[in-house]
Design an enzyme around this catalytic site. Sequence first.
Site, PDB file in Angstrom:
ATOM      1  N   THR A 111       1.772   6.028  -0.759  1.00 29.50           N
ATOM      2  CA  THR A 111       2.325   7.186  -0.037  1.00 29.50           C
ATOM      3  C   THR A 111       3.324   6.686   1.003  1.00 29.50           C
ATOM      4  O   THR A 111       3.198   5.557   1.497  1.00 29.50           O
ATOM      5  CB  THR A 111       1.209   7.954   0.697  1.00 29.50           C
ATOM      6  N   TYR A 152       3.355 -14.852  -1.291  1.00 34.21           N
ATOM      7  CA  TYR A 152       3.795 -13.850  -2.279  1.00 34.21           C
ATOM      8  C   TYR A 152       5.104 -13.167  -1.890  1.00 34.21           C
ATOM      9  O   TYR A 152       5.698 -12.461  -2.698  1.00 34.21           O
ATOM     10  CB  TYR A 152       2.695 -12.829  -2.585  1.00 34.21           C
ATOM     11  N   LYS A 167       7.099  -8.797   4.470  1.00 40.63           N
ATOM     12  CA  LYS A 167       7.052 -10.242   4.727  1.00 40.63           C
ATOM     13  C   LYS A 167       8.364 -10.908   4.290  1.00 40.63           C
ATOM     14  O   LYS A 167       8.823 -11.849   4.932  1.00 40.63           O
ATOM     15  CB  LYS A 167       5.873 -10.886   3.994  1.00 40.63           C
TER      16      LYS A 167
HETATM   17  P1  NAP Z   1      -6.944 -10.339   9.754  1.00 40.00           P
HETATM   18  O1  NAP Z   1      -8.147 -11.060  10.265  1.00 40.00           O
HETATM   19  O2  NAP Z   1      -7.110  -8.956   9.219  1.00 40.00           O
HETATM   20  O3  NAP Z   1      -5.852 -10.315  10.908  1.00 40.00           O
HETATM   21  C1  NAP Z   1      -4.917  -9.312  11.122  1.00 40.00           C
HETATM   22  C2  NAP Z   1      -4.822  -9.081  12.630  1.00 40.00           C
HETATM   23  O4  NAP Z   1      -3.715  -8.209  12.911  1.00 40.00           O
HETATM   24  C3  NAP Z   1      -6.069  -8.412  13.219  1.00 40.00           C
HETATM   25  O5  NAP Z   1      -6.554  -9.232  14.267  1.00 40.00           O
HETATM   26  C4  NAP Z   1      -5.584  -7.067  13.758  1.00 40.00           C
HETATM   27  O6  NAP Z   1      -6.225  -6.777  15.006  1.00 40.00           O
HETATM   28  C5  NAP Z   1      -4.089  -7.340  13.952  1.00 40.00           C
HETATM   29  N1  NAP Z   1      -3.284  -6.129  13.849  1.00 40.00           N
HETATM   30  C6  NAP Z   1      -3.214  -5.250  12.800  1.00 40.00           C
HETATM   31  N2  NAP Z   1      -2.398  -4.221  13.104  1.00 40.00           N
HETATM   32  C7  NAP Z   1      -1.925  -4.462  14.361  1.00 40.00           C
HETATM   33  C8  NAP Z   1      -1.048  -3.763  15.225  1.00 40.00           C
HETATM   34  N3  NAP Z   1      -0.472  -2.597  14.873  1.00 40.00           N
HETATM   35  N4  NAP Z   1      -0.772  -4.302  16.459  1.00 40.00           N
HETATM   36  C9  NAP Z   1      -1.344  -5.463  16.840  1.00 40.00           C
HETATM   37  N5  NAP Z   1      -2.183  -6.172  16.064  1.00 40.00           N
HETATM   38  C10 NAP Z   1      -2.477  -5.672  14.832  1.00 40.00           C
HETATM   39  O7  NAP Z   1      -6.246 -11.162   8.590  1.00 40.00           O
HETATM   40  P2  NAP Z   1      -5.833 -12.698   8.390  1.00 40.00           P
HETATM   41  O8  NAP Z   1      -6.131 -13.012   6.994  1.00 40.00           O
HETATM   42  O9  NAP Z   1      -6.348 -13.565   9.471  1.00 40.00           O
HETATM   43  O10 NAP Z   1      -4.236 -12.580   8.485  1.00 40.00           O
HETATM   44  C11 NAP Z   1      -3.468 -13.182   9.501  1.00 40.00           C
HETATM   45  C12 NAP Z   1      -2.024 -13.336   9.020  1.00 40.00           C
HETATM   46  O11 NAP Z   1      -1.963 -14.234   7.902  1.00 40.00           O
HETATM   47  C13 NAP Z   1      -1.389 -12.031   8.538  1.00 40.00           C
HETATM   48  O12 NAP Z   1      -0.017 -12.028   8.905  1.00 40.00           O
HETATM   49  C14 NAP Z   1      -1.523 -12.124   7.033  1.00 40.00           C
HETATM   50  O13 NAP Z   1      -0.568 -11.341   6.343  1.00 40.00           O
HETATM   51  C15 NAP Z   1      -1.264 -13.609   6.838  1.00 40.00           C
HETATM   52  N6  NAP Z   1      -1.740 -14.111   5.539  1.00 40.00           N
HETATM   53  C16 NAP Z   1      -3.085 -14.186   5.279  1.00 40.00           C
HETATM   54  C17 NAP Z   1      -3.495 -14.676   4.033  1.00 40.00           C
HETATM   55  C18 NAP Z   1      -4.957 -14.814   3.683  1.00 40.00           C
HETATM   56  O14 NAP Z   1      -5.257 -15.133   2.521  1.00 40.00           O
HETATM   57  N7  NAP Z   1      -5.884 -14.585   4.606  1.00 40.00           N
HETATM   58  C19 NAP Z   1      -2.546 -15.064   3.073  1.00 40.00           C
HETATM   59  C20 NAP Z   1      -1.202 -14.959   3.381  1.00 40.00           C
HETATM   60  C21 NAP Z   1      -0.812 -14.486   4.616  1.00 40.00           C
HETATM   61  P3  NAP Z   1      -6.512  -5.267  15.541  1.00 40.00           P
HETATM   62  O15 NAP Z   1      -7.217  -4.545  14.446  1.00 40.00           O
HETATM   63  O16 NAP Z   1      -7.313  -5.503  16.781  1.00 40.00           O
HETATM   64  O17 NAP Z   1      -5.173  -4.663  15.866  1.00 40.00           O
END
Ligand code: NAP
Length: 281
Positions: A111, A152, A167
Amino acid sequence: MGMTEALRENLLHGQVAVVTGGGTGIGKIIARDLASHGARVVIASRNLERLEATAAELRALGGSVKAAACDISDPAQVKTLANAVLAEHGRADILVNNAAANFIWPSEKMTPVRWRKVIDIVLNGTFYCSLEFGSGMLAQSSGSIVNIVAAYAWTGAPGLAPSASAKAGVMALTRTLGAEWAGRGVRVNAIAPGPIDVPQTRERLWPTEEMRRKVLAGTPLGRFGSEEDVSALVLFLSSELGRNITGEVITTDGGQSLGRGALDMLGEIQKLRRKPAPASA
Ligand code: NAP
């Protein structure tokens, strides 16, 4: 001081670092490691209660970590955050744009509300933070921004259209700001992780053993990445160690982008070669 001597010293002593999304997952470990190398760290996201708990946990390890509430998709809140960091610490030297959100959904069912939500957080939020903290860095003629993107984004990813698009936008922003600010003391780089095994991905992306096995089967190094695999690169890029690097995107994916297909084919060819030649009549 020689470059690698910096590793033995207090690598980030006296520096101020801001990590968005630093309350959970990869961001939490980045905050922990920046603090353990001497930086004063501010972790920022929407859920203040969770952030406070993380900040207390990381302070107990001996570092300086504070929590600040901020929805990065709202430019006014980002400005308030930047002013608060400036008022408390007088400067910001490192910004890690780590916060993100995504929806796993076939594109034809996406959406506009969901599309905008992801773009607002990942692409727009990264830009607002880079602008607010970057202008302070430009004024002090030093600073380093590290954007956490995703492997990705190089290829696109089925089911992840908004995140992959946002991204990829952040990758372009990294190169653009890297070039614009290179002569003014500010470096801008990105890290593109492949699958990183954190609670969030264990729950949503590979919840069963079978799914975990499939992900690993497509990863030549045969392992999931860890939060430390990302934070080590953040330390490298944000510190003196990375002083000659800007506008760069470094992938950490266990070789996943190389693909397993060709490797498996090589194995099959080798097997065929080992078979004895059919006996001639
Ligand atoms: P995660 O634990 O879900 O972390 C995402 C964080 O972003 C949360 O702490 C959340 O905190 C915060 N967030 C979301 N919306 C927000 C907003 N509007 N304003 C401020 N903060 C916000 O996931 P993660 O896996 O550790 O990911 C961390 C980074 O690595 C991300 O950029 C993700 O795309 C990247 N990444 C992860 C993977 C993987 O396999 N884990 C792979 C590739 C890339 P609140 O809810 O408190 O806002």
